[in-house]
Design an enzyme around this catalytic site. Structure first.
Site, PDB file in Angstrom:
ATOM      1  N   LYS A 122     -13.613  -6.955  -7.224  1.00 44.75           N
ATOM      2  CA  LYS A 122     -13.914  -7.780  -5.988  1.00 44.75           C
ATOM      3  C   LYS A 122     -15.310  -8.130  -5.866  1.00 44.75           C
ATOM      4  O   LYS A 122     -16.326  -7.630  -5.747  1.00 44.75           O
ATOM      5  CB  LYS A 122     -13.783  -6.609  -4.930  1.00 44.75           C
TER       6      LYS A 122
ATOM      7  N   LYS B 194       0.849  -1.103  -0.045  1.00 42.44           N
ATOM      8  CA  LYS B 194       0.019   0.027  -0.007  1.00 42.44           C
ATOM      9  C   LYS B 194       0.914   1.337   0.081  1.00 42.44           C
ATOM     10  O   LYS B 194       1.688   1.237   0.797  1.00 42.44           O
ATOM     11  CB  LYS B 194      -0.820   0.138   1.187  1.00 42.44           C
TER      12      LYS B 194
ATOM     13  N   GLU C  51      -2.162   0.401  -8.523  1.00 47.60           N
ATOM     14  CA  GLU C  51      -3.527   0.279  -8.622  1.00 47.60           C
ATOM     15  C   GLU C  51      -4.203   1.780  -8.243  1.00 47.60           C
ATOM     16  O   GLU C  51      -3.680   2.411  -7.021  1.00 47.60           O
ATOM     17  CB  GLU C  51      -3.859  -0.655  -7.680  1.00 47.60           C
TER      18      GLU C  51
ATOM     19  N   ASP D 289      -9.566   0.361  -9.210  1.00 55.94           N
ATOM     20  CA  ASP D 289     -10.294  -0.367  -8.036  1.00 55.94           C
ATOM     21  C   ASP D 289     -11.336   0.246  -7.595  1.00 55.94           C
ATOM     22  O   ASP D 289     -12.530  -0.121  -8.085  1.00 55.94           O
ATOM     23  CB  ASP D 289      -8.996  -0.830  -6.990  1.00 55.94           C
TER      24      ASP D 289
ATOM     25  N   ASP E  87      -0.642  -0.455  -4.329  1.00 53.66           N
ATOM     26  CA  ASP E  87      -2.022   0.023  -4.431  1.00 53.66           C
ATOM     27  C   ASP E  87      -2.079   1.524  -3.526  1.00 53.66           C
ATOM     28  O   ASP E  87      -1.799   1.551  -2.338  1.00 53.66           O
ATOM     29  CB  ASP E  87      -2.801  -1.070  -3.607  1.00 53.66           C
TER      30      ASP E  87
END
Ligand code: MG
Length: 327
Positions: free
Chosen positions: A248, A143, A199, A224, A172
């Site tokens: 997801k 992240k 991402e 995302d 991400d």
């Protein structure tokens, strides 16, 4: 067909709070559903909302469960409104689960290199990646957009130095970068050969800027938050997104509609977890495995997150007894 509906709430603590640009997440809460047919067949499903990602809230999902009659039909399941995407997934999963014997049971046997492992944020990533490597993971996600960019770039440089060249690294940002910061990250990533993609570098309302970045840099960009459900994904697709879509399944909406979309549009996509329990995990992975052949590329599933929870609180997954699902 008529099914008896039962449901129960669950709460699960993260071993360590998960820190992203959306904030700090300590407890995963959701709803486990059980449908029972007249002949006694049982199907389990899970509603695992992620409201900060744009899905319904847990209380909205709970309201639906309370409002539905104790006995529901297939028609009830397929008329859940689009603004309750996690509910649509949960109920359709339970319904499909009745028709199959132990869906996704084989999933347990898959090797870790089948999944991308989520690294903890910040410097902790430097300590943990080797343990995950030893377990067999070869794709990692880290992240960014949580701390100051200079701090993150320093940790990143060290991480890249340490990581084996056999590794694929995903970054991400959860929409946490500015346009200038995104350019800075992409320039650095373009000069490395281990970055699979970045991402959601920018917030959801910066679609045209992300499109511009994806055309300019060679490091792929994955959307995302921008494509959290089917209607959002359709919008981005129609606006010309050629990059990666993160799907997801647990918050995406109808399983049937996702199937139809993937069968008719050869997109580049990555399937990913929302820290659901085994129930939705199996249902999501089963769908991902089924849809993977329709995709432009074979990308590692983003489900390497089980190390964020204590496993001993879960049952073996073999039992179909509703009461034995951990709560
Ligand atoms: Mg993400």
């Amino acid at each position: 067909m008529h099914y008896k509906l039962e449901f129960s709430l669950y709460k699960r603590n993260f071993k360590q709070p998960l820190k992203t640009n959306h904030g700090i997440w300590n407890i995963r809460e959701g709803i486990i559903l059980q449908l029972t047919s007249k002949t006694g067949e049982i199907g389990l499903g899970e509603i695992a909302p992620l409201s900060f990602f744009g899905s319904e809230t847990l209380s909205e999902a709970l309201n639906l469960c309370h409002q539905l009659p104790k006995e529901i039909t297939t028609e009830t399941i397929f008329s859940i409104p689009d603004n309750l995407p996690s509910c649509k997934f949960g109920f359709e999963s339970a319904w499909e689960n009745i028709k199959q014997v132990e869906i996704g049971e084989k999933e347990e046997l898959k090797h870790p290199n089948f999944y991308s492992a989520l690294l903890p944020g910040g410097e902790a990533a430097l300590e943990i990646w080797q343990q995950l490597w030893q377990k067999g993971y070869r794709t990692f996600k880290w992240k960014i957009g949580v701390d100051q960019i200079q701090t993150e770039l320093e940790i990143f440089q060290q991480l890249v130095k340490e990581l084996s060249t056999e590794i694929n690294l995903r970054l991400d940002a959860n929409g946490g970068l500015s346009f200038e910061e995104a350019k800075q990250w992409l320039e650095i990533c373009d000069n490395l050969n281990i970055i699979e993609f970045i991402e959601q570098p920018l917030p959801v309302d910066k679609f045209s800027e992300m499109l511009e970045l994806s055309n300019y840099y060679s490091t792929p960009i994955a959307l995302d938050e921008s494509v959290a459900n089917l209607s959002k994904m359709q919008q981005c697709y129609q606006q010309g997104w050629q990059g990666i879509f993160v799907i997801k399944p647990a918050i995406f909406g109808s399983r049937a509609e996702l199937r139809e979309f993937c069968q008719n549009h050869p997109i580049d996509a990555v399937f990913s977890s929302v820290f659901e329990t085994k129930i939705a995990r199996k249902a999501a992975l089963q769908l991902a495995t089924e849809l993977q052949p329709n995709l432009r590329k074979n990308r590692t599933f983003g489900f390497g997150v089980t190390h964020f929870f204590d496993q001993d609180r879960e049952n073996s997954g073999r039992s179909r007894n509703f009461e034995s699902v951990f709560v």
